[in-house]
Design an enzyme around this catalytic site. Sequence first.
Site, mmCIF file in Angstrom:
data_model
loop_
_atom_site.group_PDB
_atom_site.id
_atom_site.type_symbol
_atom_site.label_atom_id
_atom_site.label_comp_id
_atom_site.label_asym_id
_atom_site.label_seq_id
_atom_site.Cartn_x
_atom_site.Cartn_y
_atom_site.Cartn_z
ATOM 1 N N HIS A 86 0.871 -1.187 0.000
ATOM 2 C CA HIS A 86 0.000 0.000 0.000
ATOM 3 C C HIS A 86 0.909 1.238 0.000
ATOM 4 O O HIS A 86 1.980 1.225 0.629
ATOM 5 C CB HIS A 86 -0.858 0.075 1.279
ATOM 6 N N CYS A 100 -2.035 2.945 9.206
ATOM 7 C CA CYS A 100 -3.073 2.004 8.757
ATOM 8 C C CYS A 100 -4.229 1.911 9.752
ATOM 9 O O CYS A 100 -5.353 1.586 9.373
ATOM 10 C CB CYS A 100 -2.521 0.586 8.613
HETATM 11 N N1 ARG Z 1 -3.736 -7.155 6.522
HETATM 12 C C1 ARG Z 1 -4.129 -5.917 5.916
HETATM 13 C C2 ARG Z 1 -4.077 -6.063 4.404
HETATM 14 O O1 ARG Z 1 -3.191 -6.704 3.917
HETATM 15 C C3 ARG Z 1 -3.263 -4.798 6.376
HETATM 16 C C4 ARG Z 1 -3.721 -3.459 5.875
HETATM 17 C C5 ARG Z 1 -2.824 -2.352 6.278
HETATM 18 N N2 ARG Z 1 -3.368 -1.111 5.918
HETATM 19 C C6 ARG Z 1 -2.733 -0.124 5.276
HETATM 20 N N3 ARG Z 1 -3.344 0.995 5.110
HETATM 21 N N4 ARG Z 1 -1.518 -0.285 4.776
HETATM 22 O O2 ARG Z 1 -4.914 -5.565 3.685
#
Ligand code: ARG
Length: 288
Positions: free
Chosen positions: A175, A271
Amino acid sequence: MTNHLLDHTAEDTFLMCAPDHFEVSYVINPWMAGNIAHGNRSVAMQQWQALVEAIGQVAKVKLMPAMPGVPDLVFTANAGVVLGNKVVLSRFRHVERQAEEVYFDAAFTAHGFEVLTLPPELPFEGAGDALMDRSENLLWFGHGHRSDIACATRLSELLEIEVQPLKLVDARFYHLDTCFCPLAGGYVMYFPEAFDAASQAAITARVPADKRIVVSSEDALHFACNTVNSGRHIFLNQASPALVEQLQSRGFIVHQTALTEFLKAGGAAKCLTLKLNEPQQTVARAVD
Ligand code: ARG
């Protein structure tokens, strides 16, 4: 060193969701591999509460209800992207997270937002991949892992804002908010190697050298770029003394708050939050 630009924010509001049902029960990013059932929920709860308390000293925190069966709902950054009174709701790439969408939709409606959606075939993961610049009317948009590049045009139309796409090329930084963070005063903290060459060039073209804060791979792997920023305050999992010094010399106050339980799922401070007040920026990128 004082930097008046950092003080020009009204009190911020962050949406968060308690980790009552948080666990690693599937693998959709490299951080989760090997961590199924390896979490400690009571430690996760303590770490999350410490983050809420720390942010609560300088900003408002609004909570949305925790729900069973959606263990990643704690990562409210992925709910959608907010601009003014509008929000573009996320549409998760992985089926494991798609059940979260109705809860995020309900939370936005409860907070009075106009909820907009993208065409059904386009994955989009909200403020995980779409980050407002802090001094220009510009949305930085990460694609390559989760969100579809075709969202760039749609987001630009829906939110009436310029969108700068950035291609992510390292699966550990899946992300945009894992490797890139616009900060108050027009600073951008980022890990260049997470981006392809053209995107690195786009960043250096748009952000003046004195506003770029380049993070080492060691700091990036501790999720230092996954920062919550409110005015001059920065909240993150962990930063090296060198990075802390870099941030302090620009006028920031760095609060390190351990979020190791959430790293097992591939997330950290940023996050776990979604900034609900995102006014359109009108000032040009200022140089101090
Ligand atoms: N386990 C989640 C996923 O892989 C973690 C999300 C983390 N969020 C972020 N905004 N980077 O989607």
